[in-house]
Write an enzyme that holds these catalytic residues in place. Structure first.
Site, mmCIF file in Angstrom:
data_model
loop_
_atom_site.group_PDB
_atom_site.id
_atom_site.type_symbol
_atom_site.label_atom_id
_atom_site.label_comp_id
_atom_site.label_asym_id
_atom_site.label_seq_id
_atom_site.Cartn_x
_atom_site.Cartn_y
_atom_site.Cartn_z
ATOM 1 N N THR A 1 0.817 -1.219 0.000
ATOM 2 C CA THR A 1 0.000 0.000 0.000
ATOM 3 C C THR A 1 0.851 1.269 0.000
ATOM 4 O OG1 THR A 1 -1.667 -1.150 1.322
ATOM 5 C CG2 THR A 1 -1.915 1.212 1.176
ATOM 6 N N ARG B 1 -11.043 -10.617 -2.699
ATOM 7 C CA ARG B 1 -10.886 -10.088 -1.331
ATOM 8 C C ARG B 1 -10.808 -8.543 -1.380
ATOM 9 N NH1 ARG B 1 -6.247 -7.276 1.044
ATOM 10 N NH2 ARG B 1 -6.492 -7.401 3.289
ATOM 11 N N VAL B 2 -11.484 -7.907 -0.442
ATOM 12 C CA VAL B 2 -11.522 -6.444 -0.426
ATOM 13 C C VAL B 2 -10.550 -5.920 0.630
ATOM 14 C CG1 VAL B 2 -12.991 -4.446 0.083
ATOM 15 C CG2 VAL B 2 -13.885 -6.337 -1.296
ATOM 16 N N ASP C 1 -8.674 -2.740 2.893
ATOM 17 C CA ASP C 1 -9.198 -1.590 3.658
ATOM 18 C C ASP C 1 -9.078 -0.262 2.902
ATOM 19 O OD1 ASP C 1 -6.250 -2.121 4.195
ATOM 20 O OD2 ASP C 1 -6.468 -0.042 4.834
ATOM 21 N N THR D 1 -1.908 1.644 6.267
ATOM 22 C CA THR D 1 -1.232 0.534 5.608
ATOM 23 C C THR D 1 -1.209 -0.608 6.618
ATOM 24 O OG1 THR D 1 0.836 -0.204 4.592
ATOM 25 C CG2 THR D 1 1.041 1.431 6.327
ATOM 26 N N GLY D 2 -0.909 -1.786 6.128
ATOM 27 C CA GLY D 2 -0.905 -2.932 7.039
ATOM 28 C C GLY D 2 -1.996 -3.918 6.656
ATOM 29 N N GLY E 1 -5.259 -5.401 6.072
ATOM 30 C CA GLY E 1 -6.541 -4.756 5.820
ATOM 31 C C GLY E 1 -7.669 -5.181 6.735
HETATM 32 N N1 GLY Z 1 -3.765 -2.569 3.494
HETATM 33 C C1 GLY Z 1 -3.805 -3.269 2.298
HETATM 34 C C2 GLY Z 1 -4.546 -4.507 2.306
HETATM 35 O O1 GLY Z 1 -4.735 -5.145 3.319
HETATM 36 O O2 GLY Z 1 -4.979 -4.910 1.276
#
Ligand code: GLY
Length: 293
Positions: A154, A182-183, A185, A203-204, A206
């Site tokens: 990210t 998959r969605v 964040d 970031t990190g 999601g």
């Molecule tokens: N923060 C990015 C994801 O988990 O897709």
């Protein structure tokens, strides 16, 4: 108001053995330098768009070209933007084959339906003749063949311009080798949010970011009178206690810049507060941010 800017290159810093920490740092410094001049000339929203486009074009980062592949071998990207003047969140989720997902998110801020996902998002970009790009970079193909599951990735920027307009934007290729569809964040209000008091880009991991509603929660607390430092610290405390890999950058209407890193999370970020560029790497488990070159 002195224009200020913070930019992150993800929490999964050294994502590929093909690249070095120094390369990431150099790329971030270059991006922030150019983005700061756009901030001075064109304001925070244009600066966020400009800076994220640069990072989406750079295969070092997990966004745009160089995004990670999902389990079925396709790249699906997500991006969002929000500023304190329009107060409109807009984004794309799991869009395919566009050069700049952040630009698609930007155009949606003027539409009735401000978030589009999947095929609908991709078809919308095609209809609007937004630039096509195959985001498949060689190192990501290799990762996919080896079934590498990423932790994060990210890119994100939060900026405030001389008029006090705060803008936050985020773009991602997801975590890698995830279940198709998959969605993340990033194009939710948990990953990107801004109001007149502050802006946040995350970031990190999601799922953890969504569970904690990170960006929207921090902004809401600051709106209720909590300082940005306390709001970020509270979130970071919970993330460390619950062992959540969450990272965030934030900036408030007084020009305070705060970075949070949760459990075992490193975040490489650069900030520009009007005079010079500083680059830091947050260390897992503690509050120390180590200055880089
Ligand atoms: N923060 C990015 C994801 O988990 O897709």
């Amino acid at each position: 108001m002195v224009p200020r800017l913070i930019i992150h290159g993800g929490a999964g810093l050294i994502e590929s053995p093909d690249f070095t920490e120094r390369q990431y740092e150099k790329a971030l410094r270059k991006a922030i330098k150019e983005t700061y001049s756009v901030l001075l000339q064109k304001g925070s929203r244009q600066a966020v768009l400009y800076g994220i486009r640069l990072l989406e074009d750079d295969p070092l980062f997990n966004a745009g070209y160089g995004s990670r592949l999902q389990k079925d071998g396709r790249v699906r990207m997500s991006a969002a933007i929000m500023d304190s003047v329009s107060q409109k969140f807009s984004g794309v989720i799991n869009i395919c084959n566009v050069r700049h997902p952040i630009d698609v998110a930007d155009t949606l801020s003027k539409r009735r339906h401000a978030v589009l996902a999947g095929r609908g998002a991709t078809e919308y970009a095609r209809r609007r003749k937004m630039e096509y790009c195959s985001p498949l970079a060689p190192h990501r193909l290799k990762e996919h063949a080896e079934k590498v599951k990423g932790e994060s990735g990210t890119v994100g920027i939060v900026a405030v311009d001389h008029k006090g307009c705060i803008c936050a934007g985020t773009s991602t290729g997801g975590v890698g080798y995830e279940t198709p569809g998959r969605v993340s964040d990033s194009a939710t209000v948990a990953g990107t949010y801004a109001s007149r008091v502050c802006g946040v880009s995350c970031t990190g991991q999601g799922e953890s970011i969504v569970n904690q509603a990170v960006a929207a929660k921090i902004v809401a607390r600051v709106e209720d009178g909590v300082s940005l430092a306390s709001a970020v610290q509270r979130l970071v405390g919970i993330a460390r206690q619950k062992k959540l890999r969450i990272g965030l950058i934030s900036l408030d209407c007084y020009g305070n810049i705060l970075v949070g890193n949760g459990y075992n999370t490193k975040v490489l970020y650069a900030k520009h507060e009007g005079t010079k560029i500083d680059t830091f790497l947050t260390q897992p488990h503690d509050h120390e941010h180590v200055p880089r070159h």
